[in-house]
Design an enzyme around this catalytic site. Sequence first.
Site, PDB file in Angstrom:
ATOM      1  N   SER A 169      -9.580  -0.641   7.175  1.00 60.39           N
ATOM      2  CA  SER A 169      -9.040  -0.337   6.036  1.00 60.39           C
ATOM      3  C   SER A 169      -8.487  -1.591   5.206  1.00 60.39           C
ATOM      4  O   SER A 169      -8.160  -1.487   4.237  1.00 60.39           O
ATOM      5  CB  SER A 169      -8.059   0.945   5.890  1.00 60.39           C
ATOM      6  OG  SER A 169      -8.895   2.008   5.925  1.00 60.39           O
ATOM      7  N   SER A 224      -9.638   1.581   3.108  1.00 58.94           N
ATOM      8  CA  SER A 224      -8.928   2.415   2.068  1.00 58.94           C
ATOM      9  C   SER A 224      -7.701   1.495   1.243  1.00 58.94           C
ATOM     10  O   SER A 224      -7.340   1.837   0.299  1.00 58.94           O
ATOM     11  CB  SER A 224      -8.069   3.499   3.002  1.00 58.94           C
ATOM     12  OG  SER A 224      -7.295   3.079   3.708  1.00 58.94           O
ATOM     13  N   LYS A 267       0.999  -1.097   0.045  1.00 61.41           N
ATOM     14  CA  LYS A 267       0.130   0.109  -0.077  1.00 61.41           C
ATOM     15  C   LYS A 267       0.947   1.160  -0.077  1.00 61.41           C
ATOM     16  O   LYS A 267       1.934   1.408   0.745  1.00 61.41           O
ATOM     17  CB  LYS A 267      -0.708   0.077   1.002  1.00 61.41           C
ATOM     18  CG  LYS A 267      -2.081   1.065   1.487  1.00 61.41           C
ATOM     19  CD  LYS A 267      -2.592   0.695   2.610  1.00 61.41           C
ATOM     20  CE  LYS A 267      -3.718   1.993   2.744  1.00 61.41           C
ATOM     21  NZ  LYS A 267      -4.801   1.808   3.670  1.00 61.41           N
TER      22      LYS A 267
END
Lengths: 482, 96
Positions: free
Chosen positions: A175, A151, A76
């Site tokens: 997330s 996210s 990420k």
Amino acid sequence: MEHRSLLEWRESLRRREISAQELVEYYLERIRRLDPQIKAYLTVCEEEARRQAREADRRLSAGEELPLLGVPLAIKDNICTRGVRTTCASRILENFVPPYDATVIERLKAAGAILLGKTNLDEFAMGSSTENSAFFPTRNPWDIERVPGGSSGGSAAAVAADLCAGALGSDTGGSIRQPASFCGVVGFKPTYGRVSRYGLVAFASSLDQIGPLTRTVADTALLLQVIGGPDERDTTSWPEPQPDYLAELEKPLSSLRLGIPKEAFGEGLSPEVRRVLEEALREAEKLGHEIREVSLPHLEYALPAYYIIAPAEASSNLARYDGVKYGFRAPGRDLIDMYKKTRSQGFGAEVKRRIMLGTYALSAGYYEAFYRKASQVRTLIIRDFEEAFRQADLILMPASPTPAFRLGEKTDDPLKMYLSDIYTIPVNMAGLPGLSLPVGFTENRLPVNLQVIGPQLADALVLAFGRALEAALTLDLKPPLE
Amino acid sequence: MAISKEEVQHVAHLARLEFSEEDLERFTRELSGILEYMAKLSEVDTSGVEPTYNALRLENRFREDQVRPSFPPEEILSNAPEREGSSFVVPRVIRS
């Protein structure tokens, strides 16, 4: 050879059935072919991955047996990677190249993993659909008209579409677990402090935790083994060494008391999700575990408390983006004007909304009514869990109230978007380990995950139960992409 | 719990943000809606409840103060939007 697990790849690499270079080319080819649709990656480290693969092949030939030698992973893009752009999907960090690796990256590299690329996210990890990325939204591999969740939507979509062998995400209020559910992959938020936050771009420091997204529970155990454990550069990292997670998975599991919070299966849960979860609970019973009802009386207050605490911490953490040391700068008349123009042009709408909320909640006259009150409610939520864990070994609840929704469906109403994390937020508030495990599909063949929650530091038990249920369900988790 | 446009403007200044008139209207409306939802918390009796700021209730941890190598200035300055030699450049703060 599609959709193999990380452990399977590792076996093939060790047996020299495939080389690390071939494996990297396999993923680069898939990314070239499929990612223009999915848009999971912000950066693909093509040349660097090839170089690392050549190095891995040399070491594999020499008989080295590192835990992740030659395995290509996606990270990420809010986790710092030395020499590789780390944007947080924000204009303000569009050209930021960290001079250091996060602890988790150092550990992955030391374990022989290959960095394939950096994945898309909601800007600064604030969002539940990856639509808040300043660059582009990521699509759900099961239905490209739908969001992958957020996210960590880029990491979840990359794993689901087999654009990497495994990935890391971060989880502040869900997330990792919510996108894992939307994309039908395994996602794990470890106990707070289990994994060092050094080098994770801070959103809400008392809630943030890095964790794996993978195709199997065993793969998650393997990644956690490598990235977790004490780190003196993060004073909130748990000082005790970790158990051997993979070995724990192999041990026979005794009969467990599984707590079902009645508040989590009431209003707000989509009937389709409920149906799939109830089937999974019956499966768990068949494995010899006992289902019993528990109560989390303050569950409904977790969301409002979170949306004070997390923005408050964020408003403080994001004060560092001032156009001076790194990142974007807009010209201004004077210093204050430069700050304001830089931040107003550099941050997107949701980030500004949360900075505003947080600044307000911490400002003179409102601190007691908002921030202190929310932190007291946090104590009550922790007590609810403590009480529930006196009656149950693990708690099972939804990972998300709905399956993946359509792009644009919730972008006009921030509160509606926030409700997407209603079942994951309490777990961050209490610092607990939470596993998001694929357990079935809706009638339209959208994945649905179950959330398995354990007491603090019971990460191994959560994974062991998840592994057992996963083995009993034998789901086909290949999205209809090709 | 409604928030006024003036309050939003004040908070924006504290947060070093600025908004167009149109955005200001929108933010005022959105923040009022969100704060109304937050007001739900006042239903909860928290008298005598200690606040939690860290779920693991970790104590401060200390170590010996040791000299260790830090980042070379060149690496730290490499991301600066504007620099001169080994310094970050910012707009003038003190009038000449």
